[in-house]
Structures are given as C-alpha cells and as structure tokens.
Design an enzyme around this catalytic site. Sequence first.
Site, PDB file in Angstrom:
ATOM      1  N   ASN A  10       0.855  -1.205   0.007  1.00  0.00           N
ATOM      2  CA  ASN A  10      -0.055  -0.130   0.003  1.00  0.00           C
ATOM      3  C   ASN A  10       0.977   1.173   0.069  1.00  0.00           C
ATOM      4  O   ASN A  10       1.410   1.595   1.013  1.00  0.00           O
ATOM      5  CB  ASN A  10      -1.093  -0.050   1.157  1.00  0.00           C
ATOM      6  CG  ASN A  10      -1.790   0.866   1.608  1.00  0.00           C
ATOM      7  OD1 ASN A  10      -1.527   1.968   0.429  1.00  0.00           O
ATOM      8  ND2 ASN A  10      -2.331   1.371   2.527  1.00  0.00           N
ATOM      9  N   LYS A  12       0.094   4.249  -0.056  1.00  0.00           N
ATOM     10  CA  LYS A  12      -0.432   5.579   0.618  1.00  0.00           C
ATOM     11  C   LYS A  12      -0.047   6.660  -0.521  1.00  0.00           C
ATOM     12  O   LYS A  12      -0.296   6.367  -1.719  1.00  0.00           O
ATOM     13  CB  LYS A  12       0.150   5.635   1.841  1.00  0.00           C
ATOM     14  CG  LYS A  12      -0.049   4.503   2.612  1.00  0.00           C
ATOM     15  CD  LYS A  12       0.216   4.594   4.253  1.00  0.00           C
ATOM     16  CE  LYS A  12      -0.030   3.235   4.704  1.00  0.00           C
ATOM     17  NZ  LYS A  12       0.255   3.290   6.257  1.00  0.00           N
ATOM     18  N   HIS A 101      -9.356   1.073   5.410  1.00  0.00           N
ATOM     19  CA  HIS A 101      -7.974   1.436   5.984  1.00  0.00           C
ATOM     20  C   HIS A 101      -8.349   2.390   7.210  1.00  0.00           C
ATOM     21  O   HIS A 101      -8.764   3.501   7.128  1.00  0.00           O
ATOM     22  CB  HIS A 101      -7.017   1.981   5.084  1.00  0.00           C
ATOM     23  CG  HIS A 101      -5.643   2.028   5.611  1.00  0.00           C
ATOM     24  ND1 HIS A 101      -5.236   2.980   6.534  1.00  0.00           N
ATOM     25  CD2 HIS A 101      -4.479   1.059   5.281  1.00  0.00           C
ATOM     26  CE1 HIS A 101      -3.803   2.630   6.701  1.00  0.00           C
ATOM     27  NE2 HIS A 101      -3.480   1.395   6.091  1.00  0.00           N
ATOM     28  N   GLU A 103      -6.399   4.647   8.258  1.00  0.00           N
ATOM     29  CA  GLU A 103      -6.264   6.234   8.031  1.00  0.00           C
ATOM     30  C   GLU A 103      -7.433   6.685   7.436  1.00  0.00           C
ATOM     31  O   GLU A 103      -7.941   7.952   7.460  1.00  0.00           O
ATOM     32  CB  GLU A 103      -4.911   6.454   6.940  1.00  0.00           C
ATOM     33  CG  GLU A 103      -3.771   6.365   8.080  1.00  0.00           C
ATOM     34  CD  GLU A 103      -2.707   5.611   6.959  1.00  0.00           C
ATOM     35  OE1 GLU A 103      -2.621   5.516   5.624  1.00  0.00           O
ATOM     36  OE2 GLU A 103      -1.679   5.134   7.601  1.00  0.00           O
ATOM     37  N   GLU A 178      -4.820  -4.940  10.760  1.00  0.00           N
ATOM     38  CA  GLU A 178      -3.915  -3.876  11.014  1.00  0.00           C
ATOM     39  C   GLU A 178      -4.008  -3.235  12.318  1.00  0.00           C
ATOM     40  O   GLU A 178      -4.803  -2.209  12.319  1.00  0.00           O
ATOM     41  CB  GLU A 178      -3.546  -2.958   9.800  1.00  0.00           C
ATOM     42  CG  GLU A 178      -3.334  -3.423   8.614  1.00  0.00           C
ATOM     43  CD  GLU A 178      -2.907  -2.564   7.726  1.00  0.00           C
ATOM     44  OE1 GLU A 178      -1.753  -2.533   7.137  1.00  0.00           O
ATOM     45  OE2 GLU A 178      -3.501  -1.311   7.497  1.00  0.00           O
ATOM     46  N   GLY A 184       3.149   2.114  10.910  1.00  0.00           N
ATOM     47  CA  GLY A 184       4.092   3.157  10.886  1.00  0.00           C
ATOM     48  C   GLY A 184       4.806   3.522  12.249  1.00  0.00           C
ATOM     49  O   GLY A 184       5.530   4.527  12.093  1.00  0.00           O
ATOM     50  N   SER A 224       3.953  -2.027  10.237  1.00  0.00           N
ATOM     51  CA  SER A 224       5.492  -2.150  10.624  1.00  0.00           C
ATOM     52  C   SER A 224       5.957  -3.514  10.099  1.00  0.00           C
ATOM     53  O   SER A 224       7.113  -3.885  10.587  1.00  0.00           O
ATOM     54  CB  SER A 224       5.595  -2.013  11.970  1.00  0.00           C
ATOM     55  OG  SER A 224       5.312  -0.626  12.255  1.00  0.00           O
TER      56      SER A 224
HETATM   57  O1  LIG Z   1      -1.765  -0.537   4.653  1.00  0.00           O
HETATM   58  C1  LIG Z   1      -0.385  -0.669   5.087  1.00  0.00           C
HETATM   59  C2  LIG Z   1      -0.345  -0.357   6.644  1.00  0.00           C
HETATM   60  O2  LIG Z   1      -0.837   0.961   6.993  1.00  0.00           O
HETATM   61  C3  LIG Z   1       1.027  -0.694   7.367  1.00  0.00           C
HETATM   62  O3  LIG Z   1       1.978   0.398   7.221  1.00  0.00           O
HETATM   63  P1  LIG Z   1       3.442   0.395   7.569  1.00  0.00           P
HETATM   64  O4  LIG Z   1       4.003  -1.018   6.866  1.00  0.00           O
HETATM   65  O5  LIG Z   1       3.978   1.575   6.881  1.00  0.00           O
HETATM   66  O6  LIG Z   1       3.210   0.363   9.137  1.00  0.00           O
END
Ligand SMILES: O=C[C@H](O)COP(=O)(O)O
Length: 266
Positions: A10, A12, A101, A103, A178, A184, A224
């Site tokens: 992803n 983002k 998601h 976010e 998640e 993150g 993460s």
């Molecule tokens: O969609 C992915 C997640 O929000 C995980 O993000 P991350 O791997 O940067 O922690």
Amino acid sequence: MTRKRLLMGNWKMYKTVAETRRFVEDLQGLTQKTPLPAQVETVICPPFTAIGELVRWVNASSQPIGVGAQNVHFAAQGAFTGEISADMLADLGVKYVLVGHSERRTLFGESDEWVQQKAAAVAAQGMQPVICVGENQDERDAQRTLDVVEHQTLTALNGLAASSRGADVVGTAVIAYEPVWAIGSGRTPAPEEAQAVIGAIRQCVARACGAAAADRIRILYGGSVKPENIASFTLQPDIDGALVGGASLQADSFLAMAQAMAGGDA
Ligand SMILES: O=C[C@H](O)COP(=O)(O)O
C-alpha cells in the site's frame, strides 16, 4: 484448503507517475536475477494517479503483479466531487481495492457502514475487496481488540453475504488485520498474538458465513512489516500474507519480502 499467500503493498500518498516508473524499472532489473516467487501473489496499490502506469507496465512486462487501489466510493456514479467509482477502477484493470483502512476511518471519518457499502460495490464489479480492520491503542489497553475487529469484520462482510452469491463472494474477499498502533510505528504485536487475533477473525467468519468461506478467505497481517520480520508473521497458520506500507516503496525490499514469504526459494 491451501490459500495462496498474498503480499500487498500500500503506497499510500507516495510516488508520482515518474517515481512509479522508476520503481518498476528497479524491480524489472532485480527480477532478471531473482524472479518474484511464483508461490506468492504480489499486488501493489499505488495512488489513483499511478494506477494506469502500473497496469501498462504489468501488461507489457508479464510480471506476476496485480494492481490494487487504496479507496473507492460506493455509489455507481453521481455528483460526488473528487471520488472514484468501482467500475472506473475495474475499467483500469484493478483487481483489489482496500476498504476501511484505518487512515480512512480516522482521518476521513469512514464508518463501518460505509466500509460495508464500499466492499459490496467492489465485489459487484468483480474485484476483491481488502477489508481493513484493527484496534487502536486505547481499545487494546481496554482489552477490546477482539470485540472491535469482529464487529468491523462482520459489518463489512454483511454486505457481501447478502449478495446473490453470498458465501462465494465472502470467500474471495481479503481481510487485513492492522493494529492501528502498529502502523508506521516500528512496533508490532508478537507473531503469536497476531495469529490469535487472525484465528479469531477466521472463526467469526465461519460462524457468520460458513466454514467453506472461512477456509477460503485470506487474512493478512499489516503494521510495521519489513523484510526482516515478515516471515515470522506469514509462517503462522492463519496468516495468509501481509499488507505493507513503508517497506513496499522500494523495489529491493518489496522483492525481499516476497522472497522471505516464499521461504527464500523462488
Ligand atoms: O496499509 C499498510 C499499513 O498501514 C501498514 O503500514 P506500515 O507497513 O508502513 O506500518
């Protein structure tokens, strides 16, 4: 049933079209020596603006990568300024669409009901919804993790189960667990803890939609994940892959994660 492992990146709100092109050139170069492992399905969800570029490259290169989207509107069309519909994504060649998601839920106010409608709209266009669920830190501290993820899962699946092909559609969907506090942050649950939550999600799918759908649906861990820790999660019996943010942005770490999930042998 054997569920094919799934690595989903992803991106983002990262990468222009030119940066997407650079990623694919890097991956193209790396995979000449070390191909993407056939036993792992790989998908990248770029920003909307780079979907066309990625689809063109995948088609031209025959690399075994699927293209996903990060969001969708549930209406078929209408006066929804700034939104993108499921058939617009299907028309571009998108196979998977993230819905709910964290976010989107926390920064853009998406409710469980919206997530349900989005998942149904995606499935109705023949794409696979990737339903994201997860508890925040306060909910974890209050030991409400299972309540939260089961409620989010069941609400989203209700829209799919109600369709004419019900259990079939549920079985082809994907759930991504998640924990919000792990996204993150560099923090993760222990792999056994993620397995316990994902095992509970699978049981809850079995109760609501039947054993066949629960056996077939793929459930990913996200938060993460990086090349060094991905296998510790994906070796767990109920964890079928990973949804990865930051570590999916570089071609070398994306390939390293696919390799690690395949056990190192391409
Ligand atoms: O969609 C992915 C997640 O929000 C995980 O993000 P991350 O791997 O940067 O922690």
